[in-house]
Write an enzyme that holds these catalytic residues in place. Sequence first.
Site, mmCIF file in Angstrom:
data_model
loop_
_atom_site.group_PDB
_atom_site.id
_atom_site.type_symbol
_atom_site.label_atom_id
_atom_site.label_comp_id
_atom_site.label_asym_id
_atom_site.label_seq_id
_atom_site.Cartn_x
_atom_site.Cartn_y
_atom_site.Cartn_z
ATOM 1 N N ASP A 278 0.857 -1.192 0.000
ATOM 2 C CA ASP A 278 0.000 0.000 0.000
ATOM 3 C C ASP A 278 0.897 1.248 0.000
ATOM 4 O O ASP A 278 1.836 1.352 0.805
ATOM 5 C CB ASP A 278 -0.897 -0.029 1.242
ATOM 6 C CG ASP A 278 -1.895 1.110 1.267
ATOM 7 O OD1 ASP A 278 -3.102 0.838 1.166
ATOM 8 O OD2 ASP A 278 -1.463 2.286 1.380
ATOM 9 N N ASP A 295 -2.092 9.182 -10.573
ATOM 10 C CA ASP A 295 -2.141 8.045 -11.496
ATOM 11 C C ASP A 295 -0.743 7.696 -12.005
ATOM 12 O O ASP A 295 -0.402 6.520 -12.157
ATOM 13 C CB ASP A 295 -3.050 8.372 -12.690
ATOM 14 C CG ASP A 295 -4.522 8.286 -12.319
ATOM 15 O OD1 ASP A 295 -4.816 7.817 -11.201
ATOM 16 O OD2 ASP A 295 -5.369 8.684 -13.139
ATOM 17 N N GLU A 319 -4.887 2.061 -4.432
ATOM 18 C CA GLU A 319 -3.418 2.195 -4.426
ATOM 19 C C GLU A 319 -2.777 0.992 -3.743
ATOM 20 O O GLU A 319 -1.726 1.107 -3.139
ATOM 21 C CB GLU A 319 -2.993 3.509 -3.759
ATOM 22 C CG GLU A 319 -3.929 4.030 -2.708
ATOM 23 C CD GLU A 319 -3.649 3.491 -1.314
ATOM 24 O OE1 GLU A 319 -4.391 2.569 -0.907
ATOM 25 O OE2 GLU A 319 -2.734 3.995 -0.641
HETATM 26 P P1 GH3 Z 1 -1.779 5.385 4.268
HETATM 27 O O1 GH3 Z 1 -0.342 5.730 4.342
HETATM 28 O O2 GH3 Z 1 -2.355 5.093 5.618
HETATM 29 O O3 GH3 Z 1 -2.038 4.281 3.309
HETATM 30 O O4 GH3 Z 1 -2.518 6.669 3.770
HETATM 31 P P2 GH3 Z 1 -3.216 6.879 2.391
HETATM 32 O O5 GH3 Z 1 -3.517 8.308 2.240
HETATM 33 O O6 GH3 Z 1 -2.373 6.288 1.325
HETATM 34 O O7 GH3 Z 1 -4.493 5.941 2.508
HETATM 35 P P3 GH3 Z 1 -6.012 6.140 2.193
HETATM 36 O O8 GH3 Z 1 -6.601 4.775 2.123
HETATM 37 O O9 GH3 Z 1 -6.602 7.106 3.189
HETATM 38 O O10 GH3 Z 1 -6.077 6.799 0.775
HETATM 39 C C1 GH3 Z 1 -5.956 6.102 -0.399
HETATM 40 C C2 GH3 Z 1 -6.094 7.094 -1.513
HETATM 41 O O11 GH3 Z 1 -5.730 6.496 -2.744
HETATM 42 C C3 GH3 Z 1 -7.463 7.614 -1.679
HETATM 43 C C4 GH3 Z 1 -7.596 7.828 -3.166
HETATM 44 O O12 GH3 Z 1 -7.633 9.216 -3.438
HETATM 45 C C5 GH3 Z 1 -6.322 7.263 -3.734
HETATM 46 N N1 GH3 Z 1 -6.574 6.420 -4.884
HETATM 47 C C6 GH3 Z 1 -7.162 5.217 -4.934
HETATM 48 N N2 GH3 Z 1 -7.213 4.775 -6.213
HETATM 49 C C7 GH3 Z 1 -6.623 5.715 -6.978
HETATM 50 C C8 GH3 Z 1 -6.394 5.843 -8.376
HETATM 51 O O13 GH3 Z 1 -6.717 4.986 -9.186
HETATM 52 N N3 GH3 Z 1 -5.758 6.976 -8.802
HETATM 53 C C9 GH3 Z 1 -5.382 7.955 -7.930
HETATM 54 N N4 GH3 Z 1 -4.768 9.026 -8.408
HETATM 55 N N5 GH3 Z 1 -5.632 7.869 -6.633
HETATM 56 C C10 GH3 Z 1 -6.238 6.775 -6.141
HETATM 57 MG MG MG Z 2 -2.086 4.186 1.243
HETATM 58 MG MG MG Z 3 -5.104 2.072 1.022
#
Ligand code: GH3
Ligand code: MG
Ligand code: MG
Length: 421
Positions: A278, A295, A319
């Site tokens: 992650d 992205d 992610e």
């Molecule tokens: P942590 O270190 O605890 O993992 O914090 P985090 O901010 O990475 O975790 P969180 O689960 O709060 O956020 C995940 C984010 O990933 C939220 C979303 O905006 C982003 N995300 C998820 N899928 C995609 C994608 O396909 N493209 C982009 N640009 N962002 C994405």
């Molecule tokens: Mg994360």
């Molecule tokens: Mg996550």
Amino acid sequence: MSEKAKWACIYLLVGFVPLFFYFLPPLSPEIVSHRAITDFLIFAPYVGLTLIAILGWQINQTRVFWSTLLLLAFYYYLLHPNIFTVTATGWAQTLQIVSVSYPLALCIIYLFKESRLWSDLSLARFLLALFPFLLFVCLFSWAPDVFQNLFFWGPATPAQATSIPKLSWVATGIFLLVITYLPDLKIKSFLIALMTTFVPFFFCIQANLINGNTATKTSLVSHIIIAFAAMTGVLLFALLRMYVQKVYLDPLTAVSNRQAMDERLHTLSGHYALAMVDIDHFKKFNDTYGHSEGDNVLRMVAQHLQEYLGDRVYRYGGEEFCVIFEGPTQESAVEMMEKARTSMEKRKFTLRGKRSSNYDGISIPFKKDKRRGKKVNITFSAGVAFAGKNLKTPEEVIKRADHSLYEAKEKGRNRVVASEN
Ligand code: GH3
Ligand code: MG
Ligand code: MG
């Protein structure tokens, strides 16, 4: 060997199998030229190419549709060379016209961006792609001198009647340039397949040009049928591969998707390791630099993981990535994850800057954007779990890996935590 070269070889092999059988002594050209065989095979390119056109259209690749339709037209023309010309075309000229028109038509079709099937752009593209062919047929009929000078510059020699025109090599060179620099990744594998069809295509043309004066019409026709059957085979194989990629590849990062991972996990038994990866503070990154830069980070991390861990990497969702280690021991799985993590830590992500427009997936950066070129640190955390006596089902292993990942985050991120069995 690069991925592209590998697939070009595979396509070539697929294309060459029919040619190989054709030239195998027991299946000599005389036998293959037998009416019963050619009468049957003659339909293979018609059926195969029509199928490719429809399948291409179904996955919104109208360029696949139009290029296959063109190939169908060329096939028909080669088998009925006198349908267009006022004066009867010799076999040699028919072949020479097609040898120049085919690569030129492909260039025109693929230089245009993707569009809806029934749109003005689509129709204009098809007509424009047909234009060189019609022009050459007209020139041959009404201005044979111009035709000769255009196809073979330099003094006219009798050998020109039995050789591939110089213009054809130029057209092929242009098509190779188009393939190399076309930014559309989705169509790349089909373009490589189209390029490999040039091998049976020119093979057939050259063989016929040389034999044109001596061979019988039946053997020329059988050459054309066999070559086009080979080309159809290559293109059908490439299109089926595009379908498989649609099912099993994540379109954003080009690593295997969740579906592929689920199916893989359910074929595994006994001992294996699974890592949940992650990206750290990714939400913050998105909020600061925007979703499209986010992205690009996802693409970069996927590519990085694949570089270090090979095709064991899957995009789990958002992610998060998953890595399945089948062979290695528990220690080596953790070691490999650790290596990927430390190298990621050292690697910097370069911001691309704001984009102004989008052409087939490629956008142009704003020169004025100050963030462009800025380097940002990206790290990830990972949790590793091991299937065995205590964890039997994939669901249990994923749950445990997720728990370890949570621990890694709790402990401050940018680390690998292995679960205790
Ligand atoms: P942590 O270190 O605890 O993992 O914090 P985090 O901010 O990475 O975790 P969180 O689960 O709060 O956020 C995940 C984010 O990933 C939220 C979303 O905006 C982003 N995300 C998820 N899928 C995609 C994608 O396909 N493209 C982009 N640009 N962002 C994405
Ligand atoms: Mg994360
Ligand atoms: Mg996550």
